[in-house]
Design a protein around this motif. Structure first.
Motif, PDB file in Angstrom:
ATOM      1  N   ALA A  96      47.324   1.349 -10.978  1.00 22.17           N
ATOM      2  CA  ALA A  96      48.082   2.254 -10.105  1.00 22.17           C
ATOM      3  C   ALA A  96      48.025   3.694 -10.614  1.00 22.17           C
ATOM      4  O   ALA A  96      47.959   4.641  -9.827  1.00 22.17           O
ATOM      5  CB  ALA A  96      49.534   1.792  -9.997  1.00 22.17           C
ATOM      6  N   MET A  97      48.028   3.879 -11.929  1.00 25.99           N
ATOM      7  CA  MET A  97      47.993   5.222 -12.505  1.00 25.99           C
ATOM      8  C   MET A  97      46.602   5.836 -12.427  1.00 25.99           C
ATOM      9  O   MET A  97      46.450   7.055 -12.509  1.00 25.99           O
ATOM     10  CB  MET A  97      48.454   5.193 -13.974  1.00 25.99           C
ATOM     11  N   ASP A  98      45.579   5.002 -12.225  1.00 27.18           N
ATOM     12  CA  ASP A  98      44.198   5.487 -12.171  1.00 27.18           C
ATOM     13  C   ASP A  98      43.766   5.939 -10.776  1.00 27.18           C
ATOM     14  O   ASP A  98      42.726   6.565 -10.634  1.00 27.18           O
ATOM     15  CB  ASP A  98      43.231   4.414 -12.673  1.00 27.18           C
ATOM     16  N   TRP A  99      44.547   5.616  -9.706  1.00 21.86           N
ATOM     17  CA  TRP A  99      44.158   6.027  -8.345  1.00 21.86           C
ATOM     18  C   TRP A  99      44.031   7.542  -8.264  1.00 21.86           C
ATOM     19  O   TRP A  99      43.021   8.084  -7.873  1.00 21.86           O
ATOM     20  CB  TRP A  99      45.190   5.604  -7.324  1.00 21.86           C
ATOM     21  N   VAL A 100      45.105   8.197  -8.541  1.00 17.71           N
ATOM     22  CA  VAL A 100      45.214   9.660  -8.573  1.00 17.71           C
ATOM     23  C   VAL A 100      46.201   9.979  -9.687  1.00 17.71           C
ATOM     24  O   VAL A 100      46.876   9.069 -10.174  1.00 17.71           O
ATOM     25  CB  VAL A 100      45.716  10.242  -7.226  1.00 17.71           C
ATOM     26  N   PRO A 101      46.309  11.233 -10.117  1.00 18.42           N
ATOM     27  CA  PRO A 101      47.277  11.517 -11.173  1.00 18.42           C
ATOM     28  C   PRO A 101      48.668  10.996 -10.794  1.00 18.42           C
ATOM     29  O   PRO A 101      49.086  11.110  -9.641  1.00 18.42           O
ATOM     30  CB  PRO A 101      47.260  13.045 -11.263  1.00 18.42           C
TER      31      PRO A 101
END
Length: 93
Positions: free
Chosen positions: A32-37
């Motif tokens: 989830a943290m890797d999708w966008v900042p």
């Protein structure tokens, strides 16, 4: 006798089927943290950077964005909190 706590793996977790309170492994939160900042990130709370929706905050009476939210439980285990206002771990509004 209580049931053992089930921690969902990245392969088992689905936002469309997830229930608030579900326990998930670290990989779910990392994804989830890797999708966008991230929208918000602390030792106790992580929120995905892409807003999920917008709803009225009953305290301020203003509309605010909500984010997929996870709360730290223990090493490698997080709790899915639903779609919360930035920096919060309880759905409201």
């Amino acid at each position: 006798m209580s049931e053992p706590c089930i921690v969902l793996s990245q392969e088992e977790f689905s936002y469309s089927a997830a229930q608030i309170g579900a326990l998930v492994e670290q990989a779910v939160v990392d994804d989830a943290m890797d999708w966008v900042p991230p929208a918000y990130m602390s030792a106790e709370c992580r929120q995905a950077g892409e807003p999920y929706s917008e709803r009225e905050d009953p305290v301020t009476k203003k509309y605010r964005q909500t984010y997929a939210t996870f709360k730290y439980v223990s090493k490698g285990v997080w709790q899915y909190c639903g779609h919360c206002f930035r920096g919060e771990t309880e759905e409201r509004g």
